[in-house]
Design an enzyme around this catalytic site. Structure first.
Site: not given
Ligand code: XLS
Ligand code: MG
Length: 345
Positions: A50, A53, A249, A251, A283
């Site tokens: 990001h 980041d 979500d 993940d 992710d």
């Molecule tokens: C959310 C996305 C985000 C990415 C793009 O799933 O993957 O975390 O980094 O912004």
């Molecule tokens: Mg993602």
């Protein structure tokens, strides 16, 4: 570790403290430098960023400071033997993005989003990655009447066109998601993302990124979403993970919920030689119950499973499959796939 030609990435947010909407952090914060050490140790090649980041607090920094910090980070990546896969604007935390960024009703918020996106592009340039990902987190509504959904598409195209003009060498992938944090998000699937890209000033520089969980949340099959992106030659990255049902979500680690669904994603990627097209991004987040000293296993497990599934794909008896498909004996095809996944054939 045999990686079959693939390169792998994850974002620093994949190593996290385990907080959730119902409870505080359960693990200490891991410093970025420590996270950077984990990448090669775990077998990864690239870092997803990001914008903040890469350059923390960038809203308070001048363009020259941002470039200077990003260039210093590039040197650290070089020293660590890593590259930046992509940079993404984080347009879901700043107060100016409460009602969305590119599609906000307030023109001042849209201006903030455009200016932040240009800073993100400066960072991408300094990290020497020509690749940007747009997850359109708050582009949507909680109630339909709050925004004009057709105008929202035009506003998205306007914002993307500005980025494409500002950084002529950049390629942009849209990462669709049907909801969360919004009640309903604009651009919820790969079909919408491909169509949006075709409406911009440089469609050839517009691609897509499929996240497994995001496809599942849309009630779709991630492998088919990947296949659609591949059919347009626009699948430029993936976020592999897993998801148990239509809720927030999760993940989850790749394949942790549904092994066949994970197998089908690797089948479509490997059959289309994805190792030549893009990186395999994760992710994933460790479940909140995972102790700090073991809170990287979601990354190593996901990478390991991907490689195990590549072996399964490449050892499939394709002529037996062809015969069963020609005979339209799909029940036997089921048995062939499942017995192969279980190592019985
Ligand atoms: C959310 C996305 C985000 C990415 C793009 O799933 O993957 O975390 O980094 O912004
Ligand atoms: Mg993602």
């Amino acid at each position: 570790m045999e990686k079959y030609g693939y390169k792998f990435s994850f974002g620093p947010w994949n190593i996290h403290e385990g907080a959730d909407p119902f409870g505080p952090p359960v693990r200490p914060t891991v410093a970025f430098d420590k996270k950077l050490e984990a990448y090669q140790r775990l077998g990864f090649d690239a870092v997803q960023f990001h914008d903040d980041d890469a350059v923390p607090n960038l809203d308070d920094k001048r363009p020259d400071q941002i470039v200077q910090e990003a260039r210093a980070l590039k040197q650290r990546l070089d020293a660590a033997g890593l590259v930046a896969e992509f940079v993404a604007p984080r347009l879901w935390e700043h107060p100016m993005t409460i009602d969305g960024a590119y599609t906000a009703n307030d023109p001042a918020a849209r201006t903030y989003a455009r200016e932040r996106s240009r800073k993100m592009l400066d960072i991408a340039q300094s990290l020497e990655t020509g690749f940007v990902v747009l997850w359109l987190a708050r582009e949507g509504t909680y109630m339909r009447e709050a925004k004009d959904a057709a105008r929202a598409v035009d506003l998205l195209v306007e914002a993307i066109d500005d980025m494409l003009a500002y950084a002529p060498g950049i390629r942009i992938a849209i990462e669709p998601k049907p909801n969360e944090p919004m009640d309903i998000s604009y651009i919820p699937t790969i079909g919408h993302a491909v169509a949006l890209g075709l409406k911009t000033r440089s469609p050839e520089r517009m691609g897509v990124l499929v996240e497994s969980a995001h496809a599942i949340l849309a009630g779709l099959d991630p492998a088919d979403e990947m296949a659609f992106g591949l059919a347009y030659d626009k699948l430029w990255s993936v976020h592999l993970n897993d998801q148990n049902g239509l809720k927030f979500d999760q993940d989850r680690s790749f394949g942790a919920v549904n092994l066949r669904r994970a197998f089908d994603q690797v089948l479509v990627l490997d059959d289309h030689r994805f190792w030549e097209r893009g990186m395999v991004g994760l992710d994933v987040k460790a479940v909140r119950t995972q102790k700090a000293e073991a809170a990287e296993k979601h990354l190593s497990n996901s990478l390991e499973l991907f490689l195990w599934l590549v072996e399964r794909v490449r050892s499939l008896d394709r002529s037996a499959m062809r015969q069963l498909i020609e005979a339209r004996d799909y029940e036997e095809l089921d048995r062939l796939i499942l017995s192969h996944l279980m190592g019985r054939a």
